[in-house]
Design a protein around this motif. Structure first.
Motif, PDB file in Angstrom:
ATOM      1  N   ARG A  22     -29.847  19.830   0.521  1.00  0.00           N
ATOM      2  CA  ARG A  22     -28.539  19.584   1.140  1.00  0.00           C
ATOM      3  C   ARG A  22     -27.948  20.856   1.734  1.00  0.00           C
ATOM      4  N   GLU A  23     -28.088  21.951   0.991  1.00  0.00           N
ATOM      5  CA  GLU A  23     -27.578  23.211   1.532  1.00  0.00           C
ATOM      6  C   GLU A  23     -28.312  23.597   2.816  1.00  0.00           C
TER       7      GLU A  23
ATOM      8  N   LEU B  57     -27.410  21.858  10.193  1.00  0.00           N
ATOM      9  CA  LEU B  57     -26.453  21.068  10.967  1.00  0.00           C
ATOM     10  C   LEU B  57     -25.362  21.960  11.552  1.00  0.00           C
ATOM     11  N   LYS B  58     -24.896  22.904  10.736  1.00  0.00           N
ATOM     12  CA  LYS B  58     -23.877  23.816  11.251  1.00  0.00           C
ATOM     13  C   LYS B  58     -24.424  24.649  12.407  1.00  0.00           C
TER      14      LYS B  58
ATOM     15  N   GLU C 290     -29.909  21.524   4.905  1.00  0.00           N
ATOM     16  CA  GLU C 290     -29.515  20.613   5.980  1.00  0.00           C
ATOM     17  C   GLU C 290     -28.120  20.942   6.512  1.00  0.00           C
ATOM     18  N   GLU C 291     -27.221  21.294   5.588  1.00  0.00           N
ATOM     19  CA  GLU C 291     -25.873  21.649   6.035  1.00  0.00           C
ATOM     20  C   GLU C 291     -25.903  22.894   6.906  1.00  0.00           C
ATOM     21  N   LEU C 292     -26.715  23.880   6.487  1.00  0.00           N
ATOM     22  CA  LEU C 292     -26.827  25.099   7.307  1.00  0.00           C
ATOM     23  C   LEU C 292     -27.433  24.791   8.669  1.00  0.00           C
TER      24      LEU C 292
ATOM     25  N   GLN D 108     -24.739  22.352  15.389  1.00  0.00           N
ATOM     26  CA  GLN D 108     -23.423  22.089  15.969  1.00  0.00           C
ATOM     27  C   GLN D 108     -22.906  23.292  16.739  1.00  0.00           C
TER      28      GLN D 108
ATOM     29  N   HIS E 247     -30.098  19.740  -4.179  1.00  0.00           N
ATOM     30  CA  HIS E 247     -28.996  20.639  -3.823  1.00  0.00           C
ATOM     31  C   HIS E 247     -29.451  21.657  -2.783  1.00  0.00           C
TER      32      HIS E 247
END
Length: 571
Positions: free
Chosen positions: A165-166, A172-173, A168-170, A176, A162
């Motif tokens: 994933r958090e 990736l954001k 990686e999401e941060l 981006q 978890h």
């Protein structure tokens, strides 16, 4: 189970011998049992009952005589018989009692052992049950611990995953957002550049419209006959790519080569003596040129040997001298078409050899013959692209543009022409210097005074400036191989020209970059399919992309970077 002693009647029937045997057997059995009991472990609480023989004896002694059937008044014989019967009965009773005790003892021992074994088996079963229970409890405890560990481990990994994933999401954001910002800035920059380009195009169009209006105003005064005459002249002459001056230059060099082929070579071939000398010299020169390396000592040695050969030939005959210079030029161009095409740095030792020979007194002869043969093999040396003449065969026309007689693709033609041009560019790049001259050999005539101005203008660096300016004209720039040719020139000469011309060279490079970017954009948009002779635009795109990379590097660094290893001499 205990046996009752025999009755008195049965004891009275026994003989004396039988009583003695019974007594012996009973004594033996009693002693045997006693011996066995000594070696047999007694169960806990067991206590042997000892026979009270005294009591038994006394009990027999107290039997009333009336019970023995003896009258009180009997004589001695009767008394003797009675006493004998009484003693026999008592002895028989004792033996029977002894046998009964021994038999009871023998029967009770297996029972005790069986009971002890049963108790041991019961204890063992109890212990086994206890151990099995403990084992089951331990297994259950281990199962619970394993489940708890698995649950904790699963929760731990779920927490880690978890967190990953958090993260990686941060990331990736953030990436981006960064890409969106970069795209926004790039779009803004492109929009700005496009606006500037459109404004410049509009200014150029306005200027061209103004100039065109002026030209049209002036041309309106010319008569229709003048226009018809110019049209007819153009039709006769054919379309020529390049300026008129370049066309005249190309014609001049081609004419000189035709003179050598038509007037010099036949004379030498007609004379057996001259032909023999020329062939001997040919065998000497050819391997020397083919084996030259970028070593200073090697170049000086070969320069000295070839210069001595050329001086001997010039003393023998002008025709022999020209024949040898023509053969020497052919060898150089052959090297350019093969080795230099694959390895551009191989052109530098050949260029140093050519410039040194010119400084040693062969500038006029070698310069004219080499230039004529270079132009004959490559019209791009001028640069110029001849039009096909009326009545000229296709084979002759291909030959005039430097194509081989055998089938050759446009890409192969471009690469081979690039090798020839690289040899020419390295001669332009080579700076005349006394270091190029070898020590004077004993049999060699004295060198002329060192004078760089003796080098023909066709082989000095300012000719490179004119070459680039001519190549950028629309008629030549449209051909598919020109970006590759221009890239070869920049790789060899740009650094020297930048140091020599400074800001003027920077302006030239910016002009070249602008033309390259414009052509790349036209090909990308589909408004240009490539170059003349390039069916799909692939070859021209490759040349443009490579040249664009080199120009971008120059713009980023601020100076042109040499990429080939031939600029510096080996020891």
């Amino acid at each position: 189970m205990r046996f009752a002693p025999p009755s008195s009647s049965s004891g009275s029937d026994l003989s004396s011998d039988e009583l003695l045997d019974s007594s012996s057997s009973a004594s033996f059995s009693s002693s045997s049992v006693s011996s066995d009991e000594q070696h047999t472990s007694k169960p806990q609480g067991y206590k042997r009952k000892t026979k009270d023989t005294t009591t038994t004896t006394n009990r027999a002694d107290t039997i009333p005589k009336s019970a023995l059937g003896t009258p009180a008044h009997a004589d001695e014989l009767e008394l003797y018989n009675a006493r004998s019967k009484t003693a026999a009965w008592r002895t028989s009773h004792q033996h029977a009692q002894a046998r009964s005790d021994a038999l009871n003892l023998m029967l009770s021992k297996p029972d005790r052992m069986k009971k002890a074994r049963k108790e041991a088996d019961d204890d063992l079963d109890a212990i086994r049950g206890l151990l099995e229970g403990l084992k089951m409890e331990r297994a259950e405890e281990e199962r619970r611990e394993r489940e708890e560990f698995d649950n904790r481990n699963q929760k731990l990994w779920e927490s880690i995953e978890h967190t990953i994933r958090e993260t990686e999401e941060l990331h990736l954001k953030a990436l981006q957002a960064k890409n969106q910002e970069a795209e926004r800035l790039a779009s803004a920059l492109r929009a700005s550049e496009e606006a500037k380009r459109r404004a410049e195009v509009e200014r150029n169009q306005a200027e061209q419209a103004r100039q065109q209006a002026e030209v049209e105003r002036k041309n309106a005064e010319e008569t229709q006959g003048r226009k018809l005459k110019e049209k007819e002249e153009k039709k006769k002459a054919g379309e020529i790519w390049g300026s008129k001056a370049k066309a005249n230059e190309w014609d001049s060099w081609v004419g000189k080569m035709q003179n050598i082929k038509q007037n010099i070579l036949p004379k030498v071939n007609a004379s057996p003596e001259w032909r023999k000398k020329c062939n001997a010299v040919k065998r000497q020169i050819t391997p020397k040129v083919g084996q030259i390396t970028n070593s200073q000592s090697h170049i000086l040695s070969i320069t000295s040997e070839i210069s001595l050969i050329l001086h001997s030939a010039r003393s023998a005959s002008p025709e022999i001298y020209t024949w040898i210079l023509n053969h020497f030029s052919k060898i150089l161009i052959k090297q350019a078409e093969t080795e230099i095409t694959a390895k551009p740095s191989a052109a530098f030792p050949l260029a140093r050899l050519v410039v040194a020979l010119m400084l040693m007194g062969h500038a006029d002869g070698l310069g004219e013959v080499l230039a004529s043969r270079l132009v004959k093999k490559s019209c791009w040396v001028v640069p110029f692209w001849p039009a096909r003449k009326q009545g000229q065969s296709e084979a002759d026309y291909d030959k005039s543009t430097g194509r081989l007689s055998s089938p050759e693709t446009t890409l192969q033609y471009t690469l081979r022409q690039t090798g020839i041009l690289t040899l020419y560019f390295t001669i332009l790049h080579t700076l005349p210097s006394p270091s190029l001259l070898p020590p004077l050999p004993p049999s060699h005539p004295p060198y002329p005074p060192f004078d760089p101005s003796t080098i023909p203008s066709f082989f000095i660096l300012p000719s490179g400036w004119l070459w680039v300016a001519s190549l950028l004209k629309p008629a030549l720039w449209a051909w598919e191989g020109t970006p590759t040719f221009l890239g070869a020139f920049m790789d060899v000469c740009a650094s020297r020209m930048e140091s020599m011309y400074g800001r003027q060279m920077s302006k030239l490079l910016r002009t070249v970059k602008r033309e390259v970017d414009r052509e790349r954009a036209a090909i990308a948009s589909g408004s240009s399919g490539g170059g003349v002779g390039d069916k799909d635009g692939g070859s021209k795109r490759l040349g443009l992309e490579r040249l664009a990379l080199r120009l971008d590097e120059w713009e980023r660094i601020g100076a042109w970077q040499d990429v080939d290893g031939g600029f510096k001499l080996d020891p």
